[in-house]
Design an enzyme around this catalytic site. Structure first.
Site, PDB file in Angstrom:
ATOM      1  CG  LEU A 144      -1.883   1.191   1.344  1.00 24.36           C
ATOM      2  CD1 LEU A 144      -2.923   1.175   0.232  1.00 24.36           C
ATOM      3  CD2 LEU A 144      -2.609   1.183   2.700  1.00 24.36           C
ATOM      4  CD  GLU A 377      -0.794  -3.020  10.066  1.00 24.71           C
ATOM      5  OE1 GLU A 377      -1.955  -2.669   9.798  1.00 24.71           O
ATOM      6  OE2 GLU A 377      -0.341  -4.142   9.809  1.00 24.71           O
TER       7      GLU A 377
HETATM    8  P1  TGC Z   1     -11.081   8.930   4.077  1.00 25.96           P
HETATM    9  O1  TGC Z   1     -11.667  10.042   3.261  1.00 25.96           O
HETATM   10  O2  TGC Z   1     -11.209   8.951   5.556  1.00 25.96           O
HETATM   11  O3  TGC Z   1     -11.638   7.534   3.548  1.00 25.96           O
HETATM   12  C1  TGC Z   1     -11.613   7.190   2.162  1.00 25.96           C
HETATM   13  C2  TGC Z   1     -12.474   5.962   1.967  1.00 25.96           C
HETATM   14  O4  TGC Z   1     -11.940   4.866   2.707  1.00 25.96           O
HETATM   15  C3  TGC Z   1     -12.943   4.415   3.667  1.00 25.96           C
HETATM   16  N1  TGC Z   1     -12.242   4.007   4.903  1.00 25.96           N
HETATM   17  C4  TGC Z   1     -12.386   2.809   5.465  1.00 25.96           C
HETATM   18  N2  TGC Z   1     -13.120   1.748   5.111  1.00 25.96           N
HETATM   19  C5  TGC Z   1     -13.045   0.637   5.880  1.00 25.96           C
HETATM   20  N3  TGC Z   1     -12.264   0.585   6.982  1.00 25.96           N
HETATM   21  C6  TGC Z   1     -11.507   1.648   7.378  1.00 25.96           C
HETATM   22  N4  TGC Z   1     -10.697   1.548   8.428  1.00 25.96           N
HETATM   23  C7  TGC Z   1     -11.556   2.828   6.603  1.00 25.96           C
HETATM   24  N5  TGC Z   1     -10.929   4.035   6.659  1.00 25.96           N
HETATM   25  C8  TGC Z   1     -11.373   4.756   5.617  1.00 25.96           C
HETATM   26  C9  TGC Z   1     -13.836   5.601   3.881  1.00 25.96           C
HETATM   27  O5  TGC Z   1     -15.097   5.206   4.344  1.00 25.96           O
HETATM   28  C10 TGC Z   1     -13.904   6.160   2.475  1.00 25.96           C
HETATM   29  O6  TGC Z   1     -14.745   5.336   1.700  1.00 25.96           O
HETATM   30  P2  TGC Z   1     -15.620   5.942   0.506  1.00 25.96           P
HETATM   31  O7  TGC Z   1     -16.381   4.774   0.003  1.00 25.96           O
HETATM   32  O8  TGC Z   1     -16.444   7.017   1.138  1.00 25.96           O
HETATM   33  O9  TGC Z   1     -14.621   6.473  -0.479  1.00 25.96           O
HETATM   34  O10 TGC Z   1      -9.538   8.793   3.645  1.00 25.96           O
HETATM   35  P3  TGC Z   1      -8.332   9.804   3.787  1.00 25.96           P
HETATM   36  O11 TGC Z   1      -7.645   9.808   2.479  1.00 25.96           O
HETATM   37  O12 TGC Z   1      -8.759  11.105   4.408  1.00 25.96           O
HETATM   38  O13 TGC Z   1      -7.356   9.039   4.816  1.00 25.96           O
HETATM   39  C11 TGC Z   1      -7.801   8.602   6.043  1.00 25.96           C
HETATM   40  C12 TGC Z   1      -6.695   7.997   6.912  1.00 25.96           C
HETATM   41  C13 TGC Z   1      -5.578   8.991   7.142  1.00 25.96           C
HETATM   42  C14 TGC Z   1      -7.337   7.694   8.247  1.00 25.96           C
HETATM   43  C15 TGC Z   1      -6.164   6.692   6.407  1.00 25.96           C
HETATM   44  O14 TGC Z   1      -5.822   6.775   5.101  1.00 25.96           O
HETATM   45  C16 TGC Z   1      -5.055   6.067   7.251  1.00 25.96           C
HETATM   46  O15 TGC Z   1      -5.381   5.302   8.155  1.00 25.96           O
HETATM   47  N6  TGC Z   1      -3.727   6.296   6.992  1.00 25.96           N
HETATM   48  C17 TGC Z   1      -2.683   5.489   7.549  1.00 25.96           C
HETATM   49  C18 TGC Z   1      -2.162   4.585   6.472  1.00 25.96           C
HETATM   50  C19 TGC Z   1      -1.792   3.230   6.983  1.00 25.96           C
HETATM   51  O16 TGC Z   1      -2.230   2.774   8.016  1.00 25.96           O
HETATM   52  N7  TGC Z   1      -0.961   2.521   6.224  1.00 25.96           N
HETATM   53  C20 TGC Z   1      -0.593   1.206   6.581  1.00 25.96           C
HETATM   54  C21 TGC Z   1       0.152   0.517   5.479  1.00 25.96           C
HETATM   55  S1  TGC Z   1       0.296  -1.230   5.680  1.00 25.96           S
HETATM   56  C22 TGC Z   1       1.379  -1.431   6.925  1.00 25.96           C
HETATM   57  O17 TGC Z   1       1.847  -0.539   7.556  1.00 25.96           O
HETATM   58  C23 TGC Z   1       1.716  -2.814   7.220  1.00 25.96           C
HETATM   59  S2  TGC Z   1       2.908  -2.998   8.430  1.00 25.96           S
HETATM   60  C24 TGC Z   1       2.593  -4.580   8.728  1.00 25.96           C
HETATM   61  C25 TGC Z   1       3.506  -5.289   9.649  1.00 25.96           C
HETATM   62  O18 TGC Z   1       4.710  -5.475   9.316  1.00 25.96           O
HETATM   63  O19 TGC Z   1       2.979  -5.800  10.688  1.00 25.96           O
HETATM   64  P1  FAD Z   2       4.591   9.968   6.767  1.00 25.12           P
HETATM   65  O1  FAD Z   2       3.213   9.711   6.310  1.00 25.12           O
HETATM   66  O2  FAD Z   2       5.494  10.775   5.877  1.00 25.12           O
HETATM   67  O3  FAD Z   2       4.548  10.646   8.198  1.00 25.12           O
HETATM   68  C1  FAD Z   2       5.680  11.318   8.773  1.00 25.12           C
HETATM   69  C2  FAD Z   2       5.190  12.026  10.048  1.00 25.12           C
HETATM   70  O4  FAD Z   2       4.186  12.987   9.689  1.00 25.12           O
HETATM   71  C3  FAD Z   2       4.535  11.082  11.044  1.00 25.12           C
HETATM   72  O5  FAD Z   2       4.897  11.454  12.349  1.00 25.12           O
HETATM   73  C4  FAD Z   2       3.048  11.302  10.835  1.00 25.12           C
HETATM   74  O6  FAD Z   2       2.269  11.019  11.999  1.00 25.12           O
HETATM   75  C5  FAD Z   2       3.016  12.772  10.474  1.00 25.12           C
HETATM   76  N1  FAD Z   2       1.821  13.094   9.695  1.00 25.12           N
HETATM   77  C6  FAD Z   2       1.498  12.698   8.418  1.00 25.12           C
HETATM   78  N2  FAD Z   2       0.296  13.164   8.064  1.00 25.12           N
HETATM   79  C7  FAD Z   2      -0.168  13.853   9.137  1.00 25.12           C
HETATM   80  C8  FAD Z   2      -1.368  14.572   9.409  1.00 25.12           C
HETATM   81  N3  FAD Z   2      -2.350  14.640   8.513  1.00 25.12           N
HETATM   82  N4  FAD Z   2      -1.491  15.176  10.608  1.00 25.12           N
HETATM   83  C9  FAD Z   2      -0.527  15.078  11.559  1.00 25.12           C
HETATM   84  N5  FAD Z   2       0.625  14.411  11.359  1.00 25.12           N
HETATM   85  C10 FAD Z   2       0.794  13.811  10.169  1.00 25.12           C
HETATM   86  N6  FAD Z   2       3.400  -0.369   4.402  1.00 25.12           N
HETATM   87  C11 FAD Z   2       2.756  -1.262   3.598  1.00 25.12           C
HETATM   88  O7  FAD Z   2       1.979  -0.895   2.732  1.00 25.12           O
HETATM   89  N7  FAD Z   2       2.988  -2.605   3.740  1.00 25.12           N
HETATM   90  C12 FAD Z   2       3.848  -3.093   4.673  1.00 25.12           C
HETATM   91  O8  FAD Z   2       3.997  -4.317   4.784  1.00 25.12           O
HETATM   92  C13 FAD Z   2       4.558  -2.163   5.497  1.00 25.12           C
HETATM   93  N8  FAD Z   2       5.492  -2.623   6.374  1.00 25.12           N
HETATM   94  C14 FAD Z   2       6.260  -1.706   7.057  1.00 25.12           C
HETATM   95  C15 FAD Z   2       7.353  -2.156   7.809  1.00 25.12           C
HETATM   96  C16 FAD Z   2       8.161  -1.241   8.469  1.00 25.12           C
HETATM   97  C17 FAD Z   2       9.353  -1.729   9.233  1.00 25.12           C
HETATM   98  C18 FAD Z   2       7.864   0.145   8.410  1.00 25.12           C
HETATM   99  C19 FAD Z   2       8.712   1.145   9.144  1.00 25.12           C
HETATM  100  C20 FAD Z   2       6.796   0.588   7.663  1.00 25.12           C
HETATM  101  C21 FAD Z   2       5.993  -0.325   6.954  1.00 25.12           C
HETATM  102  N9  FAD Z   2       4.963   0.106   6.125  1.00 25.12           N
HETATM  103  C22 FAD Z   2       4.283  -0.779   5.327  1.00 25.12           C
HETATM  104  C23 FAD Z   2       4.738   1.534   5.906  1.00 25.12           C
HETATM  105  C24 FAD Z   2       4.001   2.224   7.044  1.00 25.12           C
HETATM  106  O9  FAD Z   2       2.646   1.920   7.023  1.00 25.12           O
HETATM  107  C25 FAD Z   2       4.267   3.733   6.896  1.00 25.12           C
HETATM  108  O10 FAD Z   2       5.611   3.950   7.263  1.00 25.12           O
HETATM  109  C26 FAD Z   2       3.315   4.557   7.736  1.00 25.12           C
HETATM  110  O11 FAD Z   2       1.990   4.443   7.292  1.00 25.12           O
HETATM  111  C27 FAD Z   2       3.731   6.054   7.756  1.00 25.12           C
HETATM  112  O12 FAD Z   2       4.018   6.515   6.474  1.00 25.12           O
HETATM  113  P2  FAD Z   2       5.404   7.294   6.201  1.00 25.12           P
HETATM  114  O13 FAD Z   2       6.514   6.461   6.726  1.00 25.12           O
HETATM  115  O14 FAD Z   2       5.431   7.669   4.774  1.00 25.12           O
HETATM  116  O15 FAD Z   2       5.338   8.589   7.104  1.00 25.12           O
END
Ligand code: TGC
Ligand code: FAD
Length: 398
Positions: A144, A377
């Site tokens: 993602l 996450e």
């Molecule tokens: P927003 O306008 O709030 O929402 C856009 C659309 O998405 C829907 N939605 C959800 N649907 C189901 N479950 C949820 N938790 C949902 N959150 C949002 C929402 O209803 C809407 O749908 P629609 O149909 O109306 O279009 O979106 P935004 O662009 O303002 O962003 C919201 C935000 C910041 C909360 C979200 O994008 C976010 O949580 N950002 C963090 C990204 C993140 O968590 N990345 C993780 C990457 S994977 C990873 O890190 C794996 S590490 C794994 C490991 O090693 O263990």
């Molecule tokens: P940024 O989004 O650039 O954020 C930098 C700083 O700005 C943070 O402190 C954040 O809180 C702050 N910030 C950003 N936006 C805002 C806002 N609107 N308001 C206030 N503060 C804000 N991703 C995957 O898809 N799949 C994986 O398997 C996966 N594995 C990972 C494994 C590791 C070890 C790590 C470190 C990351 C992994 N990730 C993965 C990515 C992870 O989900 C992202 O690092 C995370 O979502 C944050 O994105 P970024 O690093 O680009 O930081």
């Protein structure tokens, strides 16, 4: 590379200050004890060596499959465990008690690879991929995050075009757990209309590479890398047909964040357990350091926070089972668990004095790992904003 820690005996006992075990079924306790035994045998004797050498132990993937760590809530007929969410939480707790990187491997495979295929995939996709992922024959990853889009995945640039008999995929993903070793990747990309879809990309497809990310001081026993797509021809049958839009990957994140909430409490318990033992054994001023009030304060506060987080997780698990848990409730538990775990790792490290900075004890490794867990996450602040949006009705992300 299977260097065992010399004379190492893992004596971990989990704290249960509020008799939360009374809330668990016999099956829950059996599952927890079998995963705890697995971690004591297959992870804790080796983990310091793996982390020190920045080594991902490939052989653990099959072993995770055998112990049922992959996709615990996916039905049995698709290679999952057919279990409830409390069981899933306990499995993540026990694995992360061993190491957050090991839990990453398991939670990515189960919640971020198997779950989207199970929830959004065709029957053919489920039959083809899920049993092999559940058994650990194949390892998967979830793409993602991109170099320019982490917290705001909706801005992603990775895209695909419909070329008639296949899709042509271009772009790059960054920070992807498991990617350098993965056989399959669930990749989120935009179509020509800018709508986000999930695609299953397989190792060996021309133009698809997975360079490893080096120089991490965190999650050193987990492999992390990029996913690079250069005119990759993806068969049309590899598109996940069941759901599209940002809600599709976010729905998977809800499951994985739930697992992290339990996992981080596991890391906290390990630090607390080590600190309690050390404080009782270490003599200064002719007394065990456990007899000093300031050390007792640290231990008492650790146990209080662990107990609160255990109760939060258990209640969240029940709501997950009922299909009632909201994203904001999941964010609350993930955010809280990681914060208390980081604080406990630091306090436990202090109780160990100088010894606490060595690999003889687990705190420094947990502490460094948790710096990733507090970021991935969804970062700590993004989870706060998710809760803030629910409280006020006003999203403050933009
Ligand atoms: P927003 O306008 O709030 O929402 C856009 C659309 O998405 C829907 N939605 C959800 N649907 C189901 N479950 C949820 N938790 C949902 N959150 C949002 C929402 O209803 C809407 O749908 P629609 O149909 O109306 O279009 O979106 P935004 O662009 O303002 O962003 C919201 C935000 C910041 C909360 C979200 O994008 C976010 O949580 N950002 C963090 C990204 C993140 O968590 N990345 C993780 C990457 S994977 C990873 O890190 C794996 S590490 C794994 C490991 O090693 O263990
Ligand atoms: P940024 O989004 O650039 O954020 C930098 C700083 O700005 C943070 O402190 C954040 O809180 C702050 N910030 C950003 N936006 C805002 C806002 N609107 N308001 C206030 N503060 C804000 N991703 C995957 O898809 N799949 C994986 O398997 C996966 N594995 C990972 C494994 C590791 C070890 C790590 C470190 C990351 C992994 N990730 C993965 C990515 C992870 O989900 C992202 O690092 C995370 O979502 C944050 O994105 P970024 O690093 O680009 O930081």
């Amino acid at each position: 590379m299977s260097e065992e820690k010399r004379n190492f005996v893992d004596e971990f006992e989990s704290p249960d200050h509020y008799h939360i075990d009374d809330l668990l079924t016999e099956e829950h306790k059996l599952i927890r004890s079998s995963v705890r035994d697995f971690v004591k045998k297959e992870i804790t004797p080796f983990i310091e060596g793996w982390a020190e050498k920045n080594h991902f132990p490939n052989e653990i993937v099959k072993k995770f499959g055998e112990v049922g760590a992959f996709g615990p809530t996916i039905p049995l007929e698709y290679g999952g465990g057919g279990l409830d969410y409390i069981s899933y939480g306990l499995i993540m707790q026990e694995i992360e008690r061993g190491d957050s990187g090991m839990r990453s491997t398991a939670s990515v495979q189960g919640s971020l690879v198997m779950y989207p295929i199970f929830a959004y995939g065709s029957e053919e996709q489920k039959q083809k991929y899920l049993p092999k992922l559940g058994s650990g024959e194949w390892l998967g990853c979830f793409g993602l995050t991109e170099p320019n889009h982490g917290s705001n995945p909706s801005g992603m640039e990775t895209h695909f075009e419909d070329k008639g008999n296949h899709y042509l995929l271009n772009g790059a993903k960054m920070w992807i757990s498991n990617s350098p070793q993965a056989d399959v990747a669930v990749v989120w990309a935009k179509n020509e209309e800018g709508r986000i879809h999930g695609l299953i990309v397989e190792r060996g497809m021309e133009g698809f590479t997975t360079p490893e990310t080096h120089g991490k001081w965190s999650l050193r026993a987990s492999c992390t890398g990029e996913l690079v797509f250069s005119d990759v021809k993806v068969p049309k049958e590899n598109l996940l047909p069941g759901k599209n839009g940002l809600g599709a990957p976010m729905g998977c994140l809800d499951k994985a964040r739930y697992g992290i909430a339990w996992g981080a409490v596991g890391a906290a318990m390990d630090c607390y357990d080590s600190a309690r033992r050390y404080a009782l054994e270490r003599i200064q001023f002719d007394k065990p350091i456990a007899s000093f009030q300031l050390v007792q304060k640290k231990l008492a506060e650790m146990l209080t926070e662990i107990t609160k987080a255990q109760l939060l997780n258990w209640k969240l698990g029940k709501m997950m089972d009922e299909g009632k848990a909201t994203t904001a409730q999941i964010s609350t538990a993930k955010r809280n668990a990681v914060e208390i775990a980081l604080n406990i790792a630091r306090e436990a490290r202090q109780i160990h004095g100088g010894m606490g900075i060595t690999g003889e004890y687990p705190m420094m490794r947990h502490m460094m790992n948790l710096e990733s867990v507090v970021t991935y996450e969804g970062t700590h602040d993004i989870h706060l904003l998710i809760l803030g949006a629910e409280i006020t009705g006003i999203p403050a992300f933009k």
